[in-house]
Design a protein around this motif. Structure first.
Motif, PDB file in Angstrom:
ATOM      1  N   ALA A 211       6.569  54.879 -33.870  1.00  0.00           N
ATOM      2  CA  ALA A 211       5.712  54.875 -35.059  1.00  0.00           C
ATOM      3  C   ALA A 211       6.471  55.351 -36.298  1.00  0.00           C
ATOM      4  CB  ALA A 211       4.475  55.733 -34.827  1.00  0.00           C
ATOM      5  N   ASP A 212       7.405  56.281 -36.116  1.00  0.00           N
ATOM      6  CA  ASP A 212       8.192  56.817 -37.225  1.00  0.00           C
ATOM      7  C   ASP A 212       9.457  56.003 -37.502  1.00  0.00           C
ATOM      8  OD1 ASP A 212       6.326  58.824 -37.553  1.00  0.00           O
ATOM      9  OD2 ASP A 212       7.476  60.331 -36.439  1.00  0.00           O
ATOM     10  N   ARG A 213       9.630  54.900 -36.792  1.00  0.00           N
ATOM     11  CA  ARG A 213      10.778  54.006 -36.959  1.00  0.00           C
ATOM     12  C   ARG A 213      12.116  54.669 -36.607  1.00  0.00           C
ATOM     13  NH1 ARG A 213       6.900  51.054 -38.295  1.00  0.00           N
ATOM     14  NH2 ARG A 213       7.124  49.075 -39.360  1.00  0.00           N
ATOM     15  N   GLU A 214      12.061  55.637 -35.705  1.00  0.00           N
ATOM     16  CA  GLU A 214      13.284  56.302 -35.280  1.00  0.00           C
ATOM     17  C   GLU A 214      13.982  55.535 -34.166  1.00  0.00           C
ATOM     18  OE1 GLU A 214      12.414  60.397 -34.378  1.00  0.00           O
ATOM     19  OE2 GLU A 214      11.383  60.670 -36.293  1.00  0.00           O
ATOM     20  N   ILE A 215      13.236  54.699 -33.464  1.00  0.00           N
ATOM     21  CA  ILE A 215      13.832  53.812 -32.469  1.00  0.00           C
ATOM     22  C   ILE A 215      13.234  52.426 -32.683  1.00  0.00           C
ATOM     23  CG2 ILE A 215      14.327  55.612 -30.776  1.00  0.00           C
ATOM     24  CD1 ILE A 215      11.888  54.804 -29.233  1.00  0.00           C
ATOM     25  N   PRO A 216      13.996  51.381 -32.373  1.00  0.00           N
ATOM     26  CA  PRO A 216      13.505  50.021 -32.623  1.00  0.00           C
ATOM     27  C   PRO A 216      12.416  49.601 -31.643  1.00  0.00           C
ATOM     28  CG  PRO A 216      15.668  49.959 -31.579  1.00  0.00           C
ATOM     29  CD  PRO A 216      15.349  51.410 -31.850  1.00  0.00           C
ATOM     30  N   SER A 217      11.563  48.721 -32.119  1.00  0.00           N
ATOM     31  CA  SER A 217      10.527  48.121 -31.279  1.00  0.00           C
ATOM     32  C   SER A 217      10.089  46.820 -31.936  1.00  0.00           C
ATOM     33  CB  SER A 217       9.340  49.067 -31.114  1.00  0.00           C
ATOM     34  OG  SER A 217       8.717  49.270 -32.361  1.00  0.00           O
ATOM     35  N   ASN A 218       9.345  46.035 -31.199  1.00  0.00           N
ATOM     36  CA  ASN A 218       8.825  44.766 -31.698  1.00  0.00           C
ATOM     37  C   ASN A 218       7.378  44.972 -32.116  1.00  0.00           C
ATOM     38  OD1 ASN A 218      10.885  43.917 -29.274  1.00  0.00           O
ATOM     39  ND2 ASN A 218      11.111  42.731 -31.151  1.00  0.00           N
ATOM     40  N   ILE A 219       7.193  45.365 -33.361  1.00  0.00           N
ATOM     41  CA  ILE A 219       5.872  45.680 -33.888  1.00  0.00           C
ATOM     42  C   ILE A 219       5.134  44.398 -34.235  1.00  0.00           C
ATOM     43  CG2 ILE A 219       4.639  46.808 -35.783  1.00  0.00           C
ATOM     44  CD1 ILE A 219       7.032  48.827 -35.817  1.00  0.00           C
ATOM     45  N   VAL A 220       3.916  44.273 -33.723  1.00  0.00           N
ATOM     46  CA  VAL A 220       3.099  43.090 -34.005  1.00  0.00           C
ATOM     47  C   VAL A 220       1.963  43.382 -34.975  1.00  0.00           C
ATOM     48  CG1 VAL A 220       3.684  42.012 -31.786  1.00  0.00           C
ATOM     49  CG2 VAL A 220       1.599  43.400 -31.969  1.00  0.00           C
ATOM     50  N   TYR A 221       1.610  44.671 -35.128  1.00  0.00           N
ATOM     51  CA  TYR A 221       0.539  45.056 -36.043  1.00  0.00           C
ATOM     52  C   TYR A 221       0.720  46.522 -36.402  1.00  0.00           C
ATOM     53  CZ  TYR A 221      -4.003  46.263 -37.943  1.00  0.00           C
ATOM     54  OH  TYR A 221      -4.992  46.711 -38.783  1.00  0.00           O
ATOM     55  N   GLU A 222       0.399  46.855 -37.649  1.00  0.00           N
ATOM     56  CA  GLU A 222       0.360  48.267 -38.026  1.00  0.00           C
ATOM     57  C   GLU A 222      -0.512  48.451 -39.248  1.00  0.00           C
ATOM     58  OE1 GLU A 222       4.049  50.032 -39.499  1.00  0.00           O
ATOM     59  OE2 GLU A 222       4.840  48.007 -39.728  1.00  0.00           O
ATOM     60  N   ASP A 223      -1.104  49.621 -39.321  1.00  0.00           N
ATOM     61  CA  ASP A 223      -1.854  50.048 -40.487  1.00  0.00           C
ATOM     62  C   ASP A 223      -1.674  51.555 -40.590  1.00  0.00           C
ATOM     63  OD1 ASP A 223      -3.762  51.253 -38.744  1.00  0.00           O
ATOM     64  OD2 ASP A 223      -5.023  49.474 -38.766  1.00  0.00           O
ATOM     65  N   GLU A 224      -2.449  52.213 -41.421  1.00  0.00           N
ATOM     66  CA  GLU A 224      -2.272  53.646 -41.638  1.00  0.00           C
ATOM     67  C   GLU A 224      -2.703  54.490 -40.432  1.00  0.00           C
ATOM     68  OE1 GLU A 224      -6.308  52.430 -42.620  1.00  0.00           O
ATOM     69  OE2 GLU A 224      -4.389  51.670 -43.363  1.00  0.00           O
ATOM     70  N   VAL A 225      -3.501  53.923 -39.523  1.00  0.00           N
ATOM     71  CA  VAL A 225      -4.037  54.682 -38.392  1.00  0.00           C
ATOM     72  C   VAL A 225      -3.301  54.398 -37.089  1.00  0.00           C
ATOM     73  CG1 VAL A 225      -6.109  55.097 -36.979  1.00  0.00           C
ATOM     74  CG2 VAL A 225      -6.314  54.784 -39.453  1.00  0.00           C
TER      75      VAL A 225
ATOM     76  N   ILE B  76      -0.596  51.518 -34.592  1.00  0.00           N
ATOM     77  CA  ILE B  76       0.508  50.573 -34.531  1.00  0.00           C
ATOM     78  C   ILE B  76       0.445  49.872 -33.173  1.00  0.00           C
ATOM     79  CG2 ILE B  76       2.082  52.372 -33.730  1.00  0.00           C
ATOM     80  CD1 ILE B  76       4.273  51.014 -35.409  1.00  0.00           C
ATOM     81  N   ALA B  77       0.823  48.596 -33.145  1.00  0.00           N
ATOM     82  CA  ALA B  77       0.862  47.829 -31.895  1.00  0.00           C
ATOM     83  C   ALA B  77       2.241  47.188 -31.769  1.00  0.00           C
ATOM     84  CB  ALA B  77      -0.221  46.761 -31.886  1.00  0.00           C
ATOM     85  N   PHE B  78       2.783  47.237 -30.570  1.00  0.00           N
ATOM     86  CA  PHE B  78       4.126  46.692 -30.329  1.00  0.00           C
ATOM     87  C   PHE B  78       4.211  46.181 -28.899  1.00  0.00           C
ATOM     88  CE2 PHE B  78       3.935  51.263 -29.876  1.00  0.00           C
ATOM     89  CZ  PHE B  78       4.449  51.497 -28.614  1.00  0.00           C
ATOM     90  N   THR B  79       5.093  45.216 -28.684  1.00  0.00           N
ATOM     91  CA  THR B  79       5.241  44.680 -27.338  1.00  0.00           C
ATOM     92  C   THR B  79       5.912  45.719 -26.449  1.00  0.00           C
ATOM     93  OG1 THR B  79       7.313  43.579 -27.935  1.00  0.00           O
ATOM     94  CG2 THR B  79       5.288  42.267 -28.078  1.00  0.00           C
TER      95      THR B  79
ATOM     96  N   VAL C 233      -1.099  49.467 -27.932  1.00  0.00           N
ATOM     97  CA  VAL C 233      -1.722  49.901 -29.177  1.00  0.00           C
ATOM     98  C   VAL C 233      -1.833  51.416 -29.100  1.00  0.00           C
ATOM     99  CG1 VAL C 233      -3.740  49.768 -30.685  1.00  0.00           C
ATOM    100  CG2 VAL C 233      -3.027  47.740 -29.383  1.00  0.00           C
ATOM    101  N   ILE C 234      -1.317  52.107 -30.144  1.00  0.00           N
ATOM    102  CA  ILE C 234      -1.299  53.569 -30.155  1.00  0.00           C
ATOM    103  C   ILE C 234      -1.772  54.090 -31.515  1.00  0.00           C
ATOM    104  CG2 ILE C 234       0.656  53.614 -28.547  1.00  0.00           C
ATOM    105  CD1 ILE C 234       2.379  54.569 -31.013  1.00  0.00           C
TER     106      ILE C 234
END
Length: 142
Positions: A10-24, A26-29, A41-42
């Motif tokens: 969520a903090d972009r400290e490690i890579p991931s394949n994000i498919v959705y995010e908002d202020e509350v 984030i979703a990633f594969t 979804v977290i």
């Protein structure tokens, strides 16, 4: 306190394949997917499990779970989809940051996922069933 892997994503400290995010949230594969489109979804903020989830965040996350599930359905046309959420080590939670697995299921494709769910008839008396009902009802803050 050490960040969980999901906080780092969520903090972009490690890579991931994000498919959705908002202020509350984030979703990633999933990094170790059970099937094509397996997504997590977290909440962005650290919430260990469902017991610590506030109503506002929970309502928002469920909207996003539904939105992402429909995107997976539209993208890949699975025959079904499991939404899995575990709480506590005994229930197979391994990352102690609330997360929902969206696992698309495809016909004739073994993905290694299964429930070991055996439905047994409830042999409790009506009185015992009522006691259980009341114990839960009395603890709901409605």
């Amino acid at each position: 306190m050490t960040k969980t892997i999901f906080e780092k994503i969520a903090d972009r400290e490690i890579p991931s394949n994000i498919v959705y995010e908002d202020e509350v949230c984030i979703a990633f594969t999933d990094a170790f997917p059970l099937s094509k489109g397996h997504t997590l979804v977290i909440p962005r903020k650290p919430v260990p499990d469902i017991y610590d989830l506030d109503d506002e965040t929970g309502a928002h996350i469920m909207k996003v779970v539904s939105k992402v599930a429909n995107a997976i359905k539209d993208a890949f046309g699975p025959a079904g989809l499991n939404v899995v959420q575990n709480n506590g080590e005994y229930a197979s939670q391994t990352v102690f940051h609330l997360h929902f697995h969206l696992i698309p299921r495809y016909e004739d494709e073994y993905d290694g996922f299964s429930y070991n769910w055996k439905q047994n008839p409830d042999e409790r008396t009506d009185e015992q069933k009522k006691e259980i009902e009341e114990a839960i009802k009395n603890r709901l803050d409605v």
